[in-house]
Design an enzyme around this catalytic site. Structure first.
Site, mmCIF file in Angstrom:
data_model
loop_
_atom_site.group_PDB
_atom_site.id
_atom_site.type_symbol
_atom_site.label_atom_id
_atom_site.label_comp_id
_atom_site.label_asym_id
_atom_site.label_seq_id
_atom_site.Cartn_x
_atom_site.Cartn_y
_atom_site.Cartn_z
ATOM 1 N N SER A 36 15.232 36.420 -25.519
ATOM 2 C CA SER A 36 14.474 36.927 -24.370
ATOM 3 C C SER A 36 15.067 36.364 -23.083
ATOM 4 C CB SER A 36 12.988 36.542 -24.458
ATOM 5 O OG SER A 36 12.825 35.129 -24.350
ATOM 6 N N GLY A 94 18.670 34.331 -21.701
ATOM 7 C CA GLY A 94 19.489 34.265 -22.910
ATOM 8 C C GLY A 94 19.813 35.634 -23.458
ATOM 9 N N SER A 145 18.787 23.799 -14.171
ATOM 10 C CA SER A 145 17.719 24.248 -13.283
ATOM 11 C C SER A 145 17.931 23.634 -11.913
ATOM 12 C CB SER A 145 16.344 23.828 -13.817
ATOM 13 O OG SER A 145 15.334 24.061 -12.844
ATOM 14 N N TYR A 159 10.364 17.922 -16.546
ATOM 15 C CA TYR A 159 11.327 19.019 -16.683
ATOM 16 C C TYR A 159 12.594 18.711 -15.891
ATOM 17 C CZ TYR A 159 13.194 23.793 -16.324
ATOM 18 O OH TYR A 159 13.990 24.914 -16.367
#
Length: 249
Positions: free
Chosen positions: A16, A19, A137, A150
């Protein structure tokens, strides 16, 4: 000739979002692609969408046995790996005092530990001149509210990339990080953004992004394709931010 003709690519979290978009781009350019995901129905649907050039492996990347199975299946089916995209990830948005050990461990298991051992298990199968792409990120460089854990997981993989770029230089294996900014993918729903709230969310995000909108998954896929192929043959140890400029604010 297609850019990735004859290449074998692995994409974790390839069922999904970014990716899957990357897997589509790789297949379109001639690669055979192995996608790895936790949910069998999603992996099967993605393989059906990708076509005959795709193969799916169902497993949790946080479980090291998944990487053993991926390596074994690739060795048996294809014999080698040319592109490894460590893309699977998770994010629990919560203030630091609310983070439980379970939440902390889960994020590091998926975003960091899985990347390290997924790559190191794949290395014996990687051809000389292979490309490793780690999905990072902008949170690793830009402070985002309630993203401390994160951000830590993604900062760590940046360190992996820089170290591996030197460790693997004798084999001419390139290692780079692809860092998305806010992107329109199904992960928005997982983060609690309802369909009714999407317009307000997107408007709020767009106001913070110099290019004025969220990224599309295919835009990240084009960047992944660049890092995967010969167009980036003289680039290693880089963090490519595809973020519309949000990290500048």
């Amino acid at each position: 000739m297609s850019k990735l003709s004859g290449k074998v690519a692995v994409v974790t979290g390839g069922n999904s979002g970014i990716g899957l978009a990357a897997a589509k781009a790789f297949v379109a350019e001639g690669a055979r692609v192995v996608i790895v995901g936790r949910r069998a129905p999603a992996v099967e649907a993605a393989v059906a969408e990708l076509g005959a050039a795709a193969h799916g492996v169902v497993g949790d990347v946080g479980d090291l046995s998944t990487h053993e199975r991926v390596a074994s299946e690739i060795a048996a089916r294809f014999g080698a790996i040319d592109i490894y995209m460590a893309n699977a990830g998770m994010n629990n948005i919560e203030p630091s005092p609310a983070v439980t050990p379970a939440s902390y461990d889960a994020q590091f298991a998926t975003n960091t530990r899985a990347v390290f051992f997924g790559v190191t298990r794949a290395l014996p199968l990687m051809r000389e001149g292979a490309s490793i792409i780690l999905t990072g990120s902008i949170a690793s460089a830009k402070v985002l509210e309630n993203h401390a854990v994160y951000a830590g997981t993604k900062a760590a993989i940046g360190a992996f990339a820089r170290n591996w770029a030197l460790e693997l230089k004798a084999r001419r294996i390139r290692v780079n990080v692809l860092s998305p900014g806010p992107t329109d993918t199904p992960i928005l729903e997982k983060l609690g953004v309802s369909e009714a709230d999407r317009p307000a969310f997107e408007q709020g995000m767009a106001s913070a992004i110099p290019l004025g909108r969220l990224a599309k998954a295919d835009e990240l896929a084009r960047a992944a394709l660049f890092l995967a192929g010969d167009d980036s043959r003289f680039i290693t140890g880089m963090d490519l931010r595809v973020d519309g400029g949000i990290a500048l604010n």
